[in-house]
Design a protein around this motif. Structure first.
Motif, PDB file in Angstrom:
ATOM      1  N   VAL A  88     -85.749  51.574  -7.671  1.00 38.95           N
ATOM      2  CA  VAL A  88     -86.440  52.835  -7.401  1.00 38.95           C
ATOM      3  C   VAL A  88     -87.822  52.554  -6.814  1.00 38.95           C
ATOM      4  CG1 VAL A  88     -87.520  54.822  -8.517  1.00 38.95           C
ATOM      5  CG2 VAL A  88     -85.171  54.243  -9.052  1.00 38.95           C
ATOM      6  N   ASN A  89     -88.506  51.548  -7.340  1.00 38.66           N
ATOM      7  CA  ASN A  89     -89.813  51.172  -6.793  1.00 38.66           C
ATOM      8  C   ASN A  89     -89.688  50.680  -5.355  1.00 38.66           C
ATOM      9  OD1 ASN A  89     -91.456  51.785  -8.952  1.00 38.66           O
ATOM     10  ND2 ASN A  89     -91.104  49.823  -9.935  1.00 38.66           N
ATOM     11  N   VAL A  90     -88.673  49.878  -5.080  1.00 38.06           N
ATOM     12  CA  VAL A  90     -88.471  49.351  -3.724  1.00 38.06           C
ATOM     13  C   VAL A  90     -88.175  50.481  -2.746  1.00 38.06           C
ATOM     14  CG1 VAL A  90     -86.919  47.950  -2.307  1.00 38.06           C
ATOM     15  CG2 VAL A  90     -87.781  47.059  -4.464  1.00 38.06           C
ATOM     16  N   VAL A  91     -87.307  51.398  -3.136  1.00 40.07           N
ATOM     17  CA  VAL A  91     -86.970  52.524  -2.259  1.00 40.07           C
ATOM     18  C   VAL A  91     -88.204  53.393  -2.035  1.00 40.07           C
ATOM     19  CG1 VAL A  91     -85.611  54.643  -2.098  1.00 40.07           C
ATOM     20  CG2 VAL A  91     -84.513  52.530  -2.798  1.00 40.07           C
ATOM     21  N   GLY A  92     -88.956  53.648  -3.072  1.00 37.58           N
ATOM     22  CA  GLY A  92     -90.174  54.451  -2.927  1.00 37.58           C
ATOM     23  C   GLY A  92     -91.202  53.787  -2.031  1.00 37.58           C
ATOM     24  N   LEU A  96     -96.676  59.602  -6.800  1.00 37.49           N
ATOM     25  CA  LEU A  96     -95.521  60.103  -7.556  1.00 37.49           C
ATOM     26  C   LEU A  96     -94.541  58.978  -7.881  1.00 37.49           C
ATOM     27  CD1 LEU A  96     -94.838  63.495  -5.763  1.00 37.49           C
ATOM     28  CD2 LEU A  96     -95.751  63.137  -8.065  1.00 37.49           C
ATOM     29  N   ASN A  97     -94.363  58.055  -6.955  1.00 33.81           N
ATOM     30  CA  ASN A  97     -93.488  56.915  -7.193  1.00 33.81           C
ATOM     31  C   ASN A  97     -94.026  56.067  -8.351  1.00 33.81           C
ATOM     32  OD1 ASN A  97     -91.344  55.098  -6.679  1.00 33.81           O
ATOM     33  ND2 ASN A  97     -92.694  53.843  -5.446  1.00 33.81           N
ATOM     34  N   PHE A  98     -95.337  55.867  -8.380  1.00 35.62           N
ATOM     35  CA  PHE A  98     -95.950  55.101  -9.476  1.00 35.62           C
ATOM     36  C   PHE A  98     -95.750  55.821 -10.810  1.00 35.62           C
ATOM     37  CE2 PHE A  98     -99.736  54.410 -12.137  1.00 35.62           C
ATOM     38  CZ  PHE A  98     -99.538  53.077 -12.432  1.00 35.62           C
ATOM     39  N   LEU A  99     -95.985  57.121 -10.837  1.00 37.56           N
ATOM     40  CA  LEU A  99     -95.811  57.867 -12.082  1.00 37.56           C
ATOM     41  C   LEU A  99     -94.363  57.856 -12.548  1.00 37.56           C
ATOM     42  CD1 LEU A  99     -98.167  60.920 -11.493  1.00 37.56           C
ATOM     43  CD2 LEU A  99     -98.503  58.980 -13.025  1.00 37.56           C
ATOM     44  N   LEU A 100     -93.427  57.913 -11.615  1.00 42.70           N
ATOM     45  CA  LEU A 100     -92.011  57.839 -11.980  1.00 42.70           C
ATOM     46  C   LEU A 100     -91.690  56.490 -12.607  1.00 42.70           C
ATOM     47  CD1 LEU A 100     -89.129  59.077 -11.812  1.00 42.70           C
ATOM     48  CD2 LEU A 100     -88.919  57.890  -9.635  1.00 42.70           C
ATOM     49  N   SER A 101     -92.235  55.429 -12.062  1.00 44.01           N
ATOM     50  CA  SER A 101     -92.003  54.091 -12.621  1.00 44.01           C
ATOM     51  C   SER A 101     -92.547  53.990 -14.041  1.00 44.01           C
ATOM     52  CB  SER A 101     -92.666  53.031 -11.752  1.00 44.01           C
ATOM     53  OG  SER A 101     -92.163  53.082 -10.461  1.00 44.01           O
ATOM     54  N   ILE A 102     -93.736  54.512 -14.250  1.00 45.87           N
ATOM     55  CA  ILE A 102     -94.325  54.483 -15.590  1.00 45.87           C
ATOM     56  C   ILE A 102     -93.483  55.316 -16.561  1.00 45.87           C
ATOM     57  CG2 ILE A 102     -96.351  55.144 -16.952  1.00 45.87           C
ATOM     58  CD1 ILE A 102     -96.742  52.669 -15.203  1.00 45.87           C
ATOM     59  N   ALA A 103     -93.037  56.478 -16.120  1.00 47.15           N
ATOM     60  CA  ALA A 103     -92.238  57.346 -16.995  1.00 47.15           C
ATOM     61  C   ALA A 103     -90.908  56.694 -17.361  1.00 47.15           C
ATOM     62  CB  ALA A 103     -92.005  58.687 -16.313  1.00 47.15           C
ATOM     63  N   MET A 152     -80.870  48.708 -16.660  1.00 48.49           N
ATOM     64  CA  MET A 152     -81.876  49.718 -16.375  1.00 48.49           C
ATOM     65  C   MET A 152     -83.064  49.115 -15.635  1.00 48.49           C
ATOM     66  SD  MET A 152     -82.517  52.847 -16.670  1.00 48.49           S
ATOM     67  CE  MET A 152     -83.714  54.105 -16.938  1.00 48.49           C
ATOM     68  N   HIS A 153     -83.376  47.863 -15.938  1.00 43.34           N
ATOM     69  CA  HIS A 153     -84.508  47.204 -15.286  1.00 43.34           C
ATOM     70  C   HIS A 153     -84.250  47.017 -13.791  1.00 43.34           C
ATOM     71  CE1 HIS A 153     -86.054  46.586 -19.254  1.00 43.34           C
ATOM     72  NE2 HIS A 153     -84.979  45.904 -19.605  1.00 43.34           N
ATOM     73  N   ASP A 154     -83.013  46.677 -13.432  1.00 42.08           N
ATOM     74  CA  ASP A 154     -82.655  46.572 -12.016  1.00 42.08           C
ATOM     75  C   ASP A 154     -82.830  47.911 -11.312  1.00 42.08           C
ATOM     76  OD1 ASP A 154     -81.960  43.875 -12.141  1.00 42.08           O
ATOM     77  OD2 ASP A 154     -79.896  44.336 -12.719  1.00 42.08           O
ATOM     78  N   ARG A 155     -82.450  48.959 -11.982  1.00 37.67           N
ATOM     79  CA  ARG A 155     -82.573  50.294 -11.388  1.00 37.67           C
ATOM     80  C   ARG A 155     -84.032  50.701 -11.213  1.00 37.67           C
ATOM     81  NH1 ARG A 155     -77.546  51.827 -14.777  1.00 37.67           N
ATOM     82  NH2 ARG A 155     -75.969  51.759 -13.135  1.00 37.67           N
ATOM     83  N   VAL A 156     -84.882  50.369 -12.178  1.00 38.36           N
ATOM     84  CA  VAL A 156     -86.307  50.708 -12.063  1.00 38.36           C
ATOM     85  C   VAL A 156     -86.930  49.970 -10.881  1.00 38.36           C
ATOM     86  CG1 VAL A 156     -88.556  50.483 -13.198  1.00 38.36           C
ATOM     87  CG2 VAL A 156     -86.590  51.295 -14.489  1.00 38.36           C
ATOM     88  N   VAL A 157     -86.622  48.688 -10.751  1.00 39.71           N
ATOM     89  CA  VAL A 157     -87.156  47.914  -9.628  1.00 39.71           C
ATOM     90  C   VAL A 157     -86.632  48.477  -8.309  1.00 39.71           C
ATOM     91  CG1 VAL A 157     -87.133  45.646  -8.532  1.00 39.71           C
ATOM     92  CG2 VAL A 157     -87.517  45.830 -10.980  1.00 39.71           C
TER      93      VAL A 157
END
Length: 91
Positions: free
Chosen positions: A39-43, A72-79, A32-37
């Motif tokens: 998502v941040n990179v794509v955003g 929105l990308n930041f809020l998604l990462s926090i969520a 899941m951590h790889d996916r979160v990172v």
């Protein structure tokens, strides 16, 4: 001499290509951590591409869109991080 508009659009295209490559990590990430990172990179790549397009076309309204998308990308990462912690995803 290189046309500035063409150079900015070429750079935006490169960041879009990097974002598409990042989609692989989102879909196939082992954790899941790889996916979160990813998502941040794509955003982040998307925000940069939008900002470059804004510069190429001299359209400041695109910068507003990029700013909202970055927030929105930041809020998604926090969520996602909060969800992961609450459901035992952090060791």
């Amino acid at each position: 001499m290189v046309d500035v508009e063409a150079a900015l659009l070429l750079g935006a295209g490169a960041f879009v290509a990097f974002a598409i490559v990042g989609l692989y990590r989102i879909l196939q990430g082992p954790t899941m951590h790889d996916r979160v990172v990813a998502v941040n990179v794509v955003g982040t790549n998307t925000v940069i591409a939008i900002a470059l397009v804004a510069g190429a076309y001299d359209a400041p309204v695109f910068l507003d869109i990029a700013l909202v998308y970055a927030l929105l990308n930041f809020l998604l990462s926090i969520a996602i991080s909060k969800f992961s912690v609450e459901h035992g995803g952090v060791l």
